[in-house]
Write a protein that holds these residues in place. Structure first.
Motif, mmCIF file in Angstrom:
data_model
loop_
_atom_site.group_PDB
_atom_site.id
_atom_site.type_symbol
_atom_site.label_atom_id
_atom_site.label_comp_id
_atom_site.label_asym_id
_atom_site.label_seq_id
_atom_site.Cartn_x
_atom_site.Cartn_y
_atom_site.Cartn_z
ATOM 1 N N GLN A 251 1.281 -1.344 0.071
ATOM 2 C CA GLN A 251 -0.212 -0.085 -0.264
ATOM 3 C C GLN A 251 0.790 1.009 -0.357
ATOM 4 O O GLN A 251 0.284 2.199 -0.065
ATOM 5 N N LEU A 252 2.032 0.979 0.010
ATOM 6 C CA LEU A 252 3.244 2.369 -0.158
ATOM 7 C C LEU A 252 2.470 3.541 -1.281
ATOM 8 O O LEU A 252 2.429 3.471 -2.077
ATOM 9 N N PRO A 253 2.266 4.688 -1.064
ATOM 10 C CA PRO A 253 2.163 5.892 -2.033
ATOM 11 C C PRO A 253 3.791 6.291 -2.551
ATOM 12 O O PRO A 253 4.855 5.860 -1.831
ATOM 13 N N PRO A 254 3.438 6.455 -3.633
ATOM 14 C CA PRO A 254 4.182 7.371 -4.079
ATOM 15 C C PRO A 254 5.591 7.969 -2.828
ATOM 16 O O PRO A 254 5.584 8.628 -2.345
ATOM 17 N N ARG A 255 7.376 7.233 -3.734
ATOM 18 C CA ARG A 255 7.926 7.818 -3.162
ATOM 19 C C ARG A 255 8.016 7.783 -1.451
ATOM 20 O O ARG A 255 7.946 8.656 -1.026
ATOM 21 N N SER A 256 7.572 6.611 -1.391
ATOM 22 C CA SER A 256 8.385 6.509 -0.121
ATOM 23 C C SER A 256 9.063 5.055 0.358
ATOM 24 O O SER A 256 9.756 4.915 -0.571
ATOM 25 N N ALA A 257 9.496 5.115 2.033
ATOM 26 C CA ALA A 257 10.266 4.375 1.846
ATOM 27 C C ALA A 257 9.625 3.562 3.526
ATOM 28 O O ALA A 257 9.364 4.537 4.306
ATOM 29 N N LEU A 258 9.536 2.115 3.136
ATOM 30 C CA LEU A 258 9.414 1.501 4.581
ATOM 31 C C LEU A 258 10.324 0.958 4.735
ATOM 32 O O LEU A 258 11.305 -0.007 4.452
ATOM 33 N N TYR A 259 10.380 1.071 6.107
ATOM 34 C CA TYR A 259 11.923 0.161 6.667
ATOM 35 C C TYR A 259 11.279 -0.798 8.347
ATOM 36 O O TYR A 259 10.415 -0.262 8.594
ATOM 37 N N ILE A 260 11.595 -1.933 7.769
ATOM 38 C CA ILE A 260 10.863 -3.002 9.022
ATOM 39 C C ILE A 260 12.432 -3.788 10.616
ATOM 40 O O ILE A 260 13.302 -3.530 9.570
ATOM 41 N N THR A 261 11.440 -3.578 10.868
ATOM 42 C CA THR A 261 13.514 -3.184 12.094
ATOM 43 C C THR A 261 12.303 -3.864 13.313
ATOM 44 O O THR A 261 11.155 -4.815 13.298
ATOM 45 N N ALA A 262 13.697 -4.491 13.989
ATOM 46 C CA ALA A 262 13.013 -4.553 14.981
ATOM 47 C C ALA A 262 14.116 -4.455 17.319
ATOM 48 O O ALA A 262 14.934 -3.493 16.496
ATOM 49 N N ASP A 263 13.683 -4.593 18.159
ATOM 50 C CA ASP A 263 14.022 -3.254 19.551
ATOM 51 C C ASP A 263 15.295 -4.646 19.952
ATOM 52 O O ASP A 263 15.808 -4.362 20.772
ATOM 53 N N HIS A 264 14.823 -5.470 19.548
ATOM 54 C CA HIS A 264 15.927 -6.793 20.321
ATOM 55 C C HIS A 264 15.635 -8.260 19.306
ATOM 56 O O HIS A 264 14.612 -8.530 18.956
ATOM 57 N N GLY A 265 16.740 -9.222 19.585
ATOM 58 C CA GLY A 265 16.151 -10.769 19.232
ATOM 59 C C GLY A 265 15.613 -11.152 20.292
ATOM 60 O O GLY A 265 15.399 -10.750 21.445
ATOM 61 N N MET A 266 15.984 -12.898 20.397
ATOM 62 C CA MET A 266 15.445 -12.969 21.374
ATOM 63 C C MET A 266 16.144 -14.963 21.368
ATOM 64 O O MET A 266 17.052 -15.169 20.420
ATOM 65 N N ILE A 267 16.282 -15.253 22.378
ATOM 66 C CA ILE A 267 16.541 -17.203 22.983
ATOM 67 C C ILE A 267 15.977 -17.438 23.946
ATOM 68 O O ILE A 267 15.710 -17.092 25.004
ATOM 69 N N ASP A 268 16.174 -18.702 24.145
ATOM 70 C CA ASP A 268 15.290 -19.770 24.652
ATOM 71 C C ASP A 268 15.960 -20.248 25.818
ATOM 72 O O ASP A 268 17.833 -20.521 24.870
ATOM 73 N N ILE A 269 15.643 -20.610 26.925
ATOM 74 C CA ILE A 269 16.733 -20.933 28.085
ATOM 75 C C ILE A 269 16.204 -22.157 28.843
ATOM 76 O O ILE A 269 15.486 -21.890 28.669
ATOM 77 N N PRO A 270 16.866 -23.059 28.582
ATOM 78 C CA PRO A 270 16.125 -24.805 29.096
ATOM 79 C C PRO A 270 16.270 -24.419 30.990
ATOM 80 O O PRO A 270 16.583 -23.169 31.461
ATOM 81 N N PHE A 271 14.863 -25.014 31.293
ATOM 82 C CA PHE A 271 14.830 -25.186 32.880
ATOM 83 C C PHE A 271 15.264 -25.941 33.201
ATOM 84 O O PHE A 271 15.292 -27.016 33.699
ATOM 85 N N ASP A 272 16.748 -25.684 33.188
ATOM 86 C CA ASP A 272 17.925 -26.674 34.229
ATOM 87 C C ASP A 272 18.713 -25.382 35.242
ATOM 88 O O ASP A 272 18.260 -24.536 34.544
#
Length: 395
Positions: A251-272
């Protein structure tokens, strides 16, 4: 030279910790670069690879790091296809900043400043004036927002310069202190559904000749915390947000730039017990500690007066093979919080700062039962947490 078998292993050297690319390739550099392209006074291009457009939209997906997109081409075909466009077509990520956590990163995005200047240096941090831990995401206990973070946002400065500026997010975020000090300026448009947010963001982008629009989606992070990134619930959210990104891009109108980013990644930690070290039942780690701040993979440790050196020594001895353990001054000198740290921010940083290197966290089962039960976590300097995309679509 190899160490004798009888000798304890040396702690991780601080100079082996990856330092965020403040000033050239961090989240804090994104909006200043776009504002410079929109001719907002006082800004210069900080990410040289970018070519800002007249209409710029930032879509921030909470918790969706660079490594997660790379690892899931089937669940996120659209986002994965955009990986070569990241960071101006270099195919490289940005760095979140330290710690890699939502409150800190959103403040960096909105103010264009690193944590040492905007002053949100973690999930929880000590208020030097009161001596209490302040949760900077939930803003508890109440602290005057402008006293805590006095700098204007990039949105406010862009709006004042005549740029059509808007934030499109969940209605519940409109009046939060974090929004006020980090993401305010121009119009806030609350929309419940992700589809509505994408549609309204595209409309707002088209409403001005020069536009700066921000939109946000949180549930990738939410499902990751609760179920982990190896869960069907998380993968379902990834598939959903991939569709949202495509919907906005189409849906971007003319003369547009969309930047897709994030605030951080993620890691799963075992329950031990090896992977989850419980501060609340560990007499060695808690000795001499007045307050434990931050979060499991990025801890601020505030010592009882006079005990700072002893706490640093014990934490290095117990955790130094698994965490980068630094004194406050060492972490600042290493640039973890940015090139400079404001005087008002100095005392918010722990006497000891612990950043996880291995797949391990420091929980607090009594004082942080909710956080201690999370499967997916983040906060440290490792690539899986630190690297975030800057995917680009232009019209």
């Amino acid at each position: 030279m190899a160490q004798p078998a009888w000798q304890d292993p040396a702690p991780l050297a601080l100079d082996t910790a990856p330092v965020p690319e403040y000033g050239s390739g961090s989240l804090a550099d994104l909006l200043p670069t776009l504002a410079a392209g929109l001719e907002v006074p006082g800004f210069t291009v900080a990410i040289p690879e970018l070519t800002p457009a007249r209409r710029n939209c930032v879509f921030l997906i909470d918790g969706l790091g660079w490594e997660q997109i790379k690892a899931h081409p089937d669940e996120a075909p659209f986002l994965h296809s955009l990986l070569p466009t990241s960071r101006g077509g270099t195919g490289r990520p940005l760095t979140a900043g330290f710690p890699s956590t939502t409150a800190t990163s959103l403040a960096s995005v909105g103010t264009g400043l690193p944590p040492g200047e905007h002053g949100l240096p973690g999930y929880t941090a000590r208020n030097p004036r009161t001596g209490e831990l302040m949760n900077q995401l939930r803003w508890k206990p109440w602290t005057e927002p402008k006293a805590w973070q006095p700098y204007p946002t990039v949105f406010q400065l862009a709006d004042a310069a005549g740029v059509h500026t808007a934030q499109v997010s969940a209605p519940m975020f409109e009046q939060t202190p974090l929004t006020k000090i980090a993401l305010s300026g121009g119009s806030f448009l609350g929309r419940l559904s992700g589809e509505d947010r994408m549609d309204v963001a595209a409309q707002r982008l088209a409403a001005g000749d020069r536009s700066l629009v921000y939109t946000y989606y949180s549930e990738v992070d939410g499902k990751g915390h609760r179920f982990g990134t190896d869960s069907d619930a998380w993968r379902g959210q990834l598939m959903y947000v991939d569709g949202l990104a495509r919907r906005l891009a189409e849906q971007l109108p003319p003369r547009s730039a969309l930047y897709i980013t994030a605030d951080h990644g993620m890691i799963d930690i075992p329950f031990d017990e090896q992977s989850r070290i419980d501060f609340d039942v560990d007499w060695e780690l808690s000795a001499g500690v007045a307050l434990l701040g931050g979060e499991g993979r990025a801890r601020h440790v505030y010592a009882v007066p006079g005990a700072q050196a002893d706490v640093l020594a014990v934490w290095r001895e117990v955790l130094g093979e698994q965490f980068w353990i630094a004194s406050r001054d060492e972490a600042i000198a290493a640039g973890w919080f940015g090139p400079t740290v404001d005087e008002r921010v100095y005392g918010r940083i722990g006497d000891v700062v612990a950043a996880a290197h291995d797949d391990v966290i420091i929980t607090a089962s009594v004082n942080e039962p909710h956080e201690s039960a999370m499967v997916g976590v983040h906060g440290s300097l490792t690539p899986v947490e630190q690297l975030v995309p800057l995917l680009e679509v232009r019209s």
